[in-house]
Each structure stands twice: as C-alpha cells, then as structure tokens.
Design an enzyme around this catalytic site. Structure first.
Site, PDB file in Angstrom:
ATOM      1  CG  HIS A   1      -1.821   1.061   1.421  1.00  0.00           C
ATOM      2  ND1 HIS A   1      -1.753   1.956   2.452  1.00  0.00           N
ATOM      3  CD2 HIS A   1      -2.887   1.433   0.675  1.00  0.00           C
ATOM      4  CE1 HIS A   1      -2.739   2.827   2.356  1.00  0.00           C
ATOM      5  NE2 HIS A   1      -3.445   2.526   1.282  1.00  0.00           N
TER       6      HIS A   1
ATOM      7  CD  GLU B   1      -2.665   1.743  -3.314  1.00  0.00           C
ATOM      8  OE1 GLU B   1      -2.020   2.022  -2.289  1.00  0.00           O
ATOM      9  OE2 GLU B   1      -3.786   2.208  -3.562  1.00  0.00           O
TER      10      GLU B   1
ATOM     11  CG  ASP C   1      -2.527   6.216  -3.591  1.00  0.00           C
ATOM     12  OD1 ASP C   1      -3.528   5.528  -3.834  1.00  0.00           O
ATOM     13  OD2 ASP C   1      -1.880   6.148  -2.523  1.00  0.00           O
TER      14      ASP C   1
ATOM     15  CG  HIS D   1      -3.174   9.090  -0.374  1.00  0.00           C
ATOM     16  ND1 HIS D   1      -3.932   9.923   0.414  1.00  0.00           N
ATOM     17  CD2 HIS D   1      -3.890   7.933  -0.489  1.00  0.00           C
ATOM     18  CE1 HIS D   1      -5.046   9.304   0.771  1.00  0.00           C
ATOM     19  NE2 HIS D   1      -5.039   8.085   0.242  1.00  0.00           N
TER      20      HIS D   1
ATOM     21  CD  GLU E   1      -7.039   4.821  -4.895  1.00  0.00           C
ATOM     22  OE1 GLU E   1      -6.194   4.316  -4.122  1.00  0.00           O
ATOM     23  OE2 GLU E   1      -8.085   5.366  -4.503  1.00  0.00           O
TER      24      GLU E   1
END
Ligand code: G3P
Ligand code: CA
Length: 400
Positions: free
Chosen positions: A45, A72, A74, A87, A166
């Site tokens: 993450h 991951e 962002d 993020h 994401e």
C-alpha cells in the site's frame, strides 16, 4: 507464492473459466473457514509505507525487496496534465511545498506544474514523523511521475512485482483515464499480466473499461459505500466491469466474500497492518490484502501458520491441555509461564501438526501450581506470528 495442493485441485476442477479466474476459491459453506492458500496477493500500500515515505521510488523498491506481489501507486494530476504518484489532492502532508512555495495556499496538486513539483522534497516529512526509521536517503526522494514509478517497479523486478494503480479524485482531473492509458502504453505496461487499476469512482473505472476492455479493474469501497445496499445485488451489478473489489477491511466478512466470489470478483481489503488482522481475513477467504507492512504478510504466507488461535481446556489444579491448528505440516512450539513476558518460569514443548489430524495439535502440560494464573503462547517455526492466551489452574484438591 506457491499454491497448496488443495487449492491446486480446486483450480484444476474449474477449468471452464478463464485463466485469470482460476485462483478463485469455491464458495465455502457458512460454517467453514477456508483453508488458507498461499496464492494470496500481497499489495504494498503506497509501497512499503510503514518503512519509508509513501509513494516514493524508495518505498516502492523496499516493497519489492520485501517480496510484494504488487506495488500500489496513487495518482493525481499536475496543472500541466502530468500524472504523479501522490495520495493527497494537496502537497502539504507529504512534501515541503509550504516551505518552497509559501504563497501558494492551499497547495493543490492541480495548481502546480510538474517542474515545480519536481523541486519538492517528498521524504523529510517521514523522517520527522518516524525518527526511529529515518534515513538520510529519504530526504532526497521526490514525487515520482507515473512513468518513473512504473519504470522503477518494472526494472526492479527482484520478486516480479506487478502494478496496482489508483485513479484518485478523477472528477478533479478531466482526461485522467486517457493519460493513464497513454503512460501504460508508453511504458509497455498495458498488457502486463500483473496489472490492476483501482478506484473509488465507478465512473472512472467504467471509462477505463471503455478505453481498454481487458484491464483488470478493482472497485474500491469505503466505510459508507455499501450502506443500505444488498451486497449480492451490488456485486452482480458491478461485475460487468469489475474484476474484483477493494473494501475497507471492517466491511469484510464471510457474507461479503461469498457474494464477491459468487460473482467471480476477487476480494482485496485495505489497509491490513497487523498479523492478527491478516490471519483473520485470510481464514475467511480474501484473495489479497493491501498492507503498509509487506514483510508481515509475506512472513505469514511463506511459512506454515497457525490459522485457528490457541485454546485451553481440561484445566485441573496441576495440568492443562492446549490446542491449536495450522494450515500445513509444521512443528508447533507451545510455551507456558507464570511470567506474562515469558522471561522466567517458562516451559516449552513442541508438537507436530499433520494432514492425518487435520493439522490440529494438542499438548498437555503437567506439574503446574494450583490456583495460579498461567500465560501461554504458540508459534510455528521461524514465523513471527504468535497466538497467546491465559488461564488459571483450579484450586488444590483439598483446599477451600
Ligand atoms: O487503494 C486501496 C486503499 O489504498 C484506498 O485507500 O486512501 O489509502 O488510497 P487510500
Ligand atoms: Ca490507494
């Protein structure tokens, strides 16, 4: 990760489905805990974000070294339309934007060009917040572009890590999805087998699906997004574009997992950081987990593991029986002590869990003191994961 035999047999029995669906388990009965498979995706993450500054090349590299299956990333978009890995919609939490550009409040990503963002330090905040884990190299971290992030993950393929990207706040950034596809094409990542795209925005995912129908898309759910919805209906509805769901961890129970699997959706909860939480979610059948602690989930999956707590029973004034269950053949070490920290008065015994006994092991401790509180713990091999408990022995037979 290697699969265990049981899961291989299950997979072989459903060859009618496309390859990508083969790893899905058969729906379990309501009373059954699913045997923990090793075919679980470890999703780092924002990188190894407990160990280094999130969404920097340094945290991506650390996650790969810790053997993450996916990194991951962002995404937000700059004023000049460049995708960057960060993020928040603002620069203030994870960079020194306030210091470098004091008059640019509220320091929104969309108000800065890439050239300006390149001047920011994206790691010193981490050193200040985590003095014990601080490293000089973090002060040299910058906010990476998506392209840099992809190149980093692809080039640093120690463990063959994939990309899990994401689209954040897509409504703020018109054209974001087209840009994502453009960068994926440019970096030859679009056809990667290990590529997922995720979003809380259904609109963004549907747009990605229209642009590239073969993308594997994960619909994220926050605490509120399932409120008042019938879960099976909801998952049926999204299964025309989604490949899986990414729910907030506290939404995940056997009902959600059953509904997802019946609709051929993977389940990847976020953000799971303790080994206790990881084991509970694994035992009910999730297919992967987002974690800031890649190493902890890898530790659980690489080694035999205690899947079902440790229980005590048949307590007398001088003896007790402890039970536990593992997911495969393993030596289980039990310890018992009057010392909560197990530094003194500790007795250790080992027993073997095997297939013949359904991986259940029990062991008896005798010669205990009557009417005394004992602490116990059990662990397998060199795994860091340990289960604990306590009990009190019965009063001595002739005492009052
Ligand atoms: O992407 C899964 C999880 O990361 C969603 O939460 O806020 O950490 O992006 P967030
Ligand atoms: Ca995220």
């Amino acid at each position: 990760m290697k699969k265990n035999l049981l899961v291989c047999l299950i997979c072989l029995s459903i060859t009618a489905f496309p390859y990508s669906v083969l790893a899905l388990p058969l729906p379990s009965t309501d009373n059954d805990y699913r045997p923990i498979s090793n075919d679980i995706m470890v999703i780092a993450h924002r990188g190894a974000s407990n160990y280094g500054p999130e969404n920097t090349l340094s945290s991506y590299r650390q996650a790969i070294m810790m053997k993450a299956d996916y990194v991951e990333i962002d995404l937000q978009m700059t004023k000049d339309g460049q995708l960057i890995a960060i993020h928040d919609e603002t620069l203030t939490r994870t960079t020194n934007a306030k210091e470098i550009f004091p008059n640019r409040s509220p320091w929104r990503v969309k108000d800065f060009t890439l050239e300006e963002i390149r001047r920011l330090d994206a790691g010193s905040w981490f050193n200040k917040a985590n003095p014990k884990q601080a490293r000089v190299e973090y002060t040299k971290q910058h906010v990476p572009t998506l392209e840099e992030a992809i190149e980093c993950v692809k080039q640093y393929r120690y463990g063959n890590a994939g990309l899990y990207i994401e689209t954040k706040a897509p409504s703020v950034y018109p054209g974001m999805e087209e840009k994502v596809i453009e960068v994926l094409k440019k970096t030859n990542a679009l056809d990667d087998r290990k590529l997922f795209l995720e979003s809380f925005s259904e609109q963004s995912l549907r747009k990605l699906k229209t642009l590239e129908p073969n993308l594997k898309l994960i619909q994220l759910y926050n605490r509120n997004m399932l409120a008042g919805k019938e879960i099976d209906q909801e998952f049926k509805r999204i299964s025309d574009y989604a490949f899986g769901v990414g729910p907030y961890k506290e939404l995940v129970g056997r009902k959600l997992i059953k509904a997802a699997h019946q609709n051929y959706l993977l389940v990847h909860p976020w953000t799971v950081n303790s080994q206790n939480e990881m084991v509970s979610l694994l035992s009910i059948g999730v297919d992967g987990q987002f974690t800031n602690n890649t190493d902890r989930l890898v530790d659980l999956l690489e080694k035999p593991l205690i899947t079902h707590g440790v229980a005590n029973g048949d307590v007398t004034d001088t003896s007790v029986i402890l039970w536990t269950r593992t997911n495969r053949d393993a030596n289980v070490q039990f310890e018992i002590s009057t010392d909560r920290l197990f530094k003194t008065n500790t007795i250790a015994k080992t027993s073997h869990a095997d297939d013949k006994h359904d991986f259940i092991v029990s062991i008896e401790f005798i010669h205990l003191k009557p009417n005394t509180k004992y602490f116990y713990r059990a662990h397998v091999g060199s795994s860091k994961y340990m289960v604990t408990g306590s009990f009190r022995t019965a009063p001595a037979e002739n005492s009052r």
